[in-house]
Design a protein around this motif. Sequence first.
Motif, mmCIF file in Angstrom:
data_model
loop_
_atom_site.group_PDB
_atom_site.id
_atom_site.type_symbol
_atom_site.label_atom_id
_atom_site.label_comp_id
_atom_site.label_asym_id
_atom_site.label_seq_id
_atom_site.Cartn_x
_atom_site.Cartn_y
_atom_site.Cartn_z
ATOM 1 N N ALA A 1 -0.759 6.261 -35.546
ATOM 2 C CA ALA A 1 -0.756 7.971 -36.026
ATOM 3 C C ALA A 1 -0.477 8.558 -34.635
ATOM 4 N N HIS A 2 -0.385 8.301 -33.669
ATOM 5 C CA HIS A 2 -0.051 9.091 -32.420
ATOM 6 C C HIS A 2 1.706 9.342 -32.815
ATOM 7 N N LEU A 3 2.545 8.399 -33.183
ATOM 8 C CA LEU A 3 3.901 8.349 -33.445
ATOM 9 C C LEU A 3 4.106 9.452 -34.366
ATOM 10 N N GLY A 4 3.342 9.656 -35.512
ATOM 11 C CA GLY A 4 3.732 10.514 -36.537
ATOM 12 C C GLY A 4 3.207 11.951 -36.086
ATOM 13 N N VAL A 5 2.131 11.967 -35.410
ATOM 14 C CA VAL A 5 1.815 13.372 -34.797
ATOM 15 C C VAL A 5 2.931 13.772 -33.871
ATOM 16 N N MET A 6 3.491 12.870 -32.904
ATOM 17 C CA MET A 6 4.560 13.251 -32.079
ATOM 18 C C MET A 6 5.730 13.723 -32.896
ATOM 19 N N GLN A 7 6.064 13.154 -33.928
ATOM 20 C CA GLN A 7 7.182 13.281 -34.841
ATOM 21 C C GLN A 7 7.153 14.732 -35.359
ATOM 22 N N ALA A 8 5.836 15.049 -35.915
ATOM 23 C CA ALA A 8 5.783 16.521 -36.220
ATOM 24 C C ALA A 8 6.034 17.368 -35.189
ATOM 25 N N LEU A 9 5.368 17.103 -34.045
ATOM 26 C CA LEU A 9 5.465 18.015 -32.833
ATOM 27 C C LEU A 9 6.970 18.372 -32.627
ATOM 28 N N LEU A 10 7.601 17.017 -32.618
ATOM 29 C CA LEU A 10 9.087 17.171 -32.013
ATOM 30 C C LEU A 10 9.689 17.987 -33.182
ATOM 31 N N GLU A 11 9.319 18.055 -34.429
ATOM 32 C CA GLU A 11 10.304 18.689 -35.472
ATOM 33 C C GLU A 11 9.779 20.344 -35.253
ATOM 34 N N HIS A 12 8.635 20.321 -34.616
ATOM 35 C CA HIS A 12 8.074 21.960 -34.346
ATOM 36 C C HIS A 12 8.769 22.476 -33.237
ATOM 37 N N ASP A 13 9.411 21.556 -32.528
ATOM 38 C CA ASP A 13 10.089 21.918 -31.235
ATOM 39 C C ASP A 13 9.032 22.118 -30.018
ATOM 40 N N ILE A 14 8.027 21.269 -30.100
ATOM 41 C CA ILE A 14 6.889 21.009 -29.006
ATOM 42 C C ILE A 14 7.179 19.896 -28.388
ATOM 43 N N LYS A 15 7.879 19.906 -27.399
ATOM 44 C CA LYS A 15 8.341 18.602 -26.545
ATOM 45 C C LYS A 15 7.630 18.495 -25.222
ATOM 46 N N PRO A 16 7.000 17.209 -25.038
ATOM 47 C CA PRO A 16 6.194 17.176 -23.676
ATOM 48 C C PRO A 16 7.232 16.853 -22.451
ATOM 49 N N ASP A 17 6.779 17.483 -21.668
ATOM 50 C CA ASP A 17 7.412 17.390 -20.065
ATOM 51 C C ASP A 17 6.651 16.157 -19.432
ATOM 52 N N ILE A 18 5.624 15.788 -19.730
ATOM 53 C CA ILE A 18 4.652 14.723 -19.125
ATOM 54 C C ILE A 18 3.802 14.264 -20.253
ATOM 55 N N ILE A 19 3.514 13.072 -20.123
ATOM 56 C CA ILE A 19 2.661 12.233 -21.251
ATOM 57 C C ILE A 19 1.448 11.503 -20.484
ATOM 58 N N SER A 20 0.096 11.550 -20.965
ATOM 59 C CA SER A 20 -1.018 10.938 -20.333
ATOM 60 C C SER A 20 -1.607 10.216 -21.504
ATOM 61 N N GLY A 21 -1.521 9.071 -21.340
ATOM 62 C CA GLY A 21 -2.005 8.032 -22.525
ATOM 63 C C GLY A 21 -3.090 6.919 -21.915
ATOM 64 N N VAL A 22 -3.937 6.706 -22.763
ATOM 65 C CA VAL A 22 -4.917 5.515 -22.660
ATOM 66 C C VAL A 22 -4.775 4.542 -23.918
ATOM 67 N N SER A 23 -4.663 3.190 -23.507
ATOM 68 C CA SER A 23 -4.768 2.321 -24.498
ATOM 69 C C SER A 23 -3.602 2.386 -25.522
ATOM 70 N N ALA A 24 -4.113 2.595 -26.800
ATOM 71 C CA ALA A 24 -2.886 2.826 -27.700
ATOM 72 C C ALA A 24 -2.197 3.934 -27.560
ATOM 73 N N GLY A 25 -2.449 5.060 -26.972
ATOM 74 C CA GLY A 25 -1.883 6.358 -26.672
ATOM 75 C C GLY A 25 -0.963 5.826 -25.572
ATOM 76 N N ALA A 26 -1.384 4.828 -24.546
ATOM 77 C CA ALA A 26 -0.276 4.642 -23.670
ATOM 78 C C ALA A 26 0.949 3.904 -24.124
ATOM 79 N N LEU A 27 0.665 3.071 -25.341
ATOM 80 C CA LEU A 27 1.682 2.239 -25.916
ATOM 81 C C LEU A 27 2.557 3.310 -26.766
ATOM 82 N N ALA A 28 2.146 4.194 -27.474
ATOM 83 C CA ALA A 28 2.918 5.202 -28.219
ATOM 84 C C ALA A 28 3.642 5.858 -27.209
ATOM 85 N N GLY A 29 2.817 6.403 -26.085
ATOM 86 C CA GLY A 29 3.617 7.248 -25.191
ATOM 87 C C GLY A 29 4.871 6.522 -24.399
ATOM 88 N N VAL A 30 4.519 5.357 -24.103
ATOM 89 C CA VAL A 30 5.707 4.509 -23.160
ATOM 90 C C VAL A 30 6.945 4.302 -24.092
#
Length: 277
Positions: A28-57
């Motif tokens: 679901a992180h990937l889906g949320v990040m896709q939505a954020l990307l389409e709203h032009d909300i792009k990260p300059d840095i990512i902090s991830g734990v466990s499944a969040g680290a996997l999606a983030g990498v």
Amino acid sequence: MEVFTNNWNSRKYQIGYALSGGFIKGFAHLGVMQALLEHDIKPDIISGVSAGALAGVFYADGNEPHQVIEYFSGHKFQDLTKLVIPKKGLFDLCEFIDFLHTNLKAKNLEELQIPLIITATDLDHGRMVHFHRGSIAERVAASCCMPVLFSPVKIEGTHYVDGGVFMNLPVSTIRRVCSKVVAVNVSPLLAHKYKMNIVSIAMRSYHFMFRANTFPEREKADLLIEPYNLEGYSNTELEKAEEIFMQGYNAANTLLDQLKADQGTIWKDENNYQIIK
């Protein structure tokens, strides 16, 4: 005690993503990040734990979020884990580490296109560690290594387990260096029913702990996204990755639009804290 691996935290970033643990719900992180990307909300840095680290990498490695699903297509849980005699854990993550080595272009964290901070737990010294340097695969696996279920991951002589033990929503990790932090928590609720077996009991117990350390982190985000439609997915159902992706995508997209319509901005007003559900 927190350990930082270099001076990344002396820089300043405009937008950071903080991505929670959540096992299979991490898609679901990937889906949320896709939505954020389409709203032009792009990260300059990512902090991830466990499944969040996997999606983030995978995102930090140059993939659009929707493309990441393809890497897992056709795989089953048993393809990425190895059942072992349960001395240290029920499963070993060696196949998962090989999968990451095979599918990531960058091999070390310093090579990623977006800075990624991976939070793990140092089991030997009882402390939280934020990785920003070194081999990616082993450090992602360490952050994903839920105790009992998986054998600890050994890095340079030290054993590591799931970063969610101390911090399952790693907002504090980047709070001081980011103007805005988008926090995505994909495991805000527990299913009411659970099976009476060793894995279900361990998972449920850890989720209580993860929820407890998540509460203070939620308050520190400028935008908090918590999809509440992720119950009922088994942690071994990799074949449902695309469905879980769409749950995150639809929830975030709809509510980003709603926040813009209601208040003209997606960001938290200091006097009116907003959560996207």
